[in-house]
Write an enzyme that holds these catalytic residues in place. Structure first.
Site, PDB file in Angstrom:
ATOM      1  N   GLU A  51      21.226 -17.021  55.566  1.00 53.94           N
ATOM      2  CA  GLU A  51      21.346 -18.446  55.265  1.00 53.94           C
ATOM      3  C   GLU A  51      22.092 -19.097  56.429  1.00 53.94           C
ATOM      4  O   GLU A  51      23.268 -18.804  56.652  1.00 53.94           O
ATOM      5  CB  GLU A  51      22.103 -18.643  53.954  1.00 53.94           C
ATOM      6  CG  GLU A  51      22.288 -20.079  53.531  1.00 53.94           C
ATOM      7  CD  GLU A  51      23.111 -20.206  52.257  1.00 53.94           C
ATOM      8  OE1 GLU A  51      23.640 -21.312  52.025  1.00 53.94           O
ATOM      9  OE2 GLU A  51      23.236 -19.210  51.521  1.00 53.94           O
ATOM     10  N   ASP A  62      31.230 -27.856  50.348  1.00 46.02           N
ATOM     11  CA  ASP A  62      31.729 -26.678  51.050  1.00 46.02           C
ATOM     12  C   ASP A  62      33.250 -26.591  50.956  1.00 46.02           C
ATOM     13  O   ASP A  62      33.952 -27.605  50.966  1.00 46.02           O
ATOM     14  CB  ASP A  62      31.331 -26.712  52.521  1.00 46.02           C
ATOM     15  CG  ASP A  62      29.834 -26.542  52.710  1.00 46.02           C
ATOM     16  OD1 ASP A  62      29.230 -25.795  51.924  1.00 46.02           O
ATOM     17  OD2 ASP A  62      29.270 -27.162  53.635  1.00 46.02           O
TER      18      ASP A  62
END
Length: 274
Positions: A51, A62
Site C-alpha cells: 500500500e 492518519d
C-alpha cells in the site's frame, strides 16, 4: 468484470493457509529514491501486498507517525507523479506483489480521475484505496477503474450499518478495508475488540476478502488479526522505523526489515491461533 490481481493474491495465500501481510509506506519519504529502497526492502522481508501512500497536506485520518512522514515527503518535493514512478519500480522488482495506492480523494481529483486511473494502470498498479470516498459518491472512480481494470478498495468501520456494509462490499474490488478502531490510524497496544465482528459482518454483507488495518504493531497482534482476516494491514509500525534522521539510512532499512519479518512471521502462524 475486471480480474483483480489483489483478490487473486489473497485467494492464493488463503489456499496456502494464511492471510496476507499488507505493508504501507508513503511515497517520497525521505526522498522518492529512498522510498523505492524502503518499499523494496519491505517486500523482500515478507510483505505480500503493498500500500503506497500519496503524501497529502490534510491527512485527517492518519496518525502522527504517518502525518510526520507525509509532511517531510511534501517538503522534499514529492508529487503525485512520483507515485507512479515508485509503483513502476516496485512492479519491476517484484512482479508478483500487487501494489495499491492509498490516496485521499482530492489529489485524485486534481490529477483528473480518468488520468489517474490511466497512469496508475500504465505503471502496473493494482488499484486504489480511498479512505475518504464512499461508494455513493464514487461514480467517476467506478467508471475509470472499470475502464482500466483497477481494484477499488473502500473502507468500513465498526459504526457502519448493515446497509452501508452491503453497499461497500458490492462496490469494492480486491478487498474491503476494515478499520478495526474508530478515529485516526496509528500503532496500538491492543487489537480492537470490534475487529473480528466487523470482519464477520462485512463477509456476511457479501465481501469475498476483508483486510484489517489501523493499529497492528507487532507479530503477535498480526497473528491475532490474521486468525480472522484475509489480510493484516500495517502502516505506522513500519513508517516509524524510518523516521529518525540521526540513524544511518542503511540501519533504518535494517530495522524496517526486522519489523517486517516479525509481522510476516505473525501472519504465517495466524491460523495456528484461530
Amino acid at each position: 468484470m475486471a480480474t483483480s490481481s489483489t483478490a487473486a493474491r489473497l485467494s492464493q495465500l488463503r489456499d496456502e493457509g494464511r492471510p496476507a501481510l499488507v505493508g504501507y509506506l508513503p511515497v517520497g519519504f525521505p526522498s522518492v529514491e529512498a522510498s523505492v529502497e524502503a518499499v523494496t526492502a519491505m517486500v523482500d522481508a515478507g510483505v505480500d501486498v503493498v500500500e503506497l501512500g500519496v503524501p497529502y497536506t490534510d491527512p485527517v485520518m492518519d496518525g502522527p507517525v504517518i502525518q510526520q512522514a507525509a509532511e517531510r515527503a511534501l517538503a522534499a518535493g514529492a508529487r503525485v507523479a512520483d507515485v507512479f514512478r515508485v509503483v513502476e519500480a516496485l512492479r519491476s522488482h517484484a512482479p508478483h506483489v500487487p501494489v495499491l495506492v492509498m490516496s485521499y480523494w482530492n489529489p485524485v481529483l486534481r490529477h483528473g480521475v480518468g488520468m489517474f486511473a490511466r497512469d496508475l494502470a500504465a505503471a502496473g498498479g493494482a488499484g486504489l484505496i480511498t479512505p475518504d470516498l464512499i461508494p455513493d459518491e464514487a461514480a467517476a472512480w467506478v467508471a475509470a477503474s472499470d475502464e482500466h481494470g483497477l481494484d477499488r478498495v473502500f473502507l468500513v468501520a465498526p459504526s457502519s450499518t448493515t446497509e452501508r456494509l452491503r453497499l461497500t462490499a458490492n462496490a469494492s474490488r480486491g478487498f474491503v478495508y476494515a478499520a478495526s478502531t474508530m478515529g485516526v490510524t496509528g500503532a496500538r497496544s491492543q487489537v480492537g475488540a470490534a475487529a473480528e465482528r466487523l470482519v464477520a459482518d462485512t463477509r456476511e454483507a457479501g465481501a469475498e476478502h476483508v483486510c484489517v488495518g489501523l493499529g497492528v504493531s507487532d507479530g503477535e497482534q498480526a497473528a491475532q488479526v490474521g486468525a480472522f482476516a484475509d489480510g493484516v494491514i500495517v502502516g505506522s509500525a513500519l513508517v516509524r522505523t524510518l523516521l529518525d534522521d540521526a540513524v544511518p539510512w542503511v540501519a533504518r532499512l535494517d530495522t524496517l526489515q526486522t519489523v517486517t519479518a516479525d509481522l510476516a512471521a505473525g501472519v504465517a502462524r495466524a491460523h495456528e491461533e484461530s
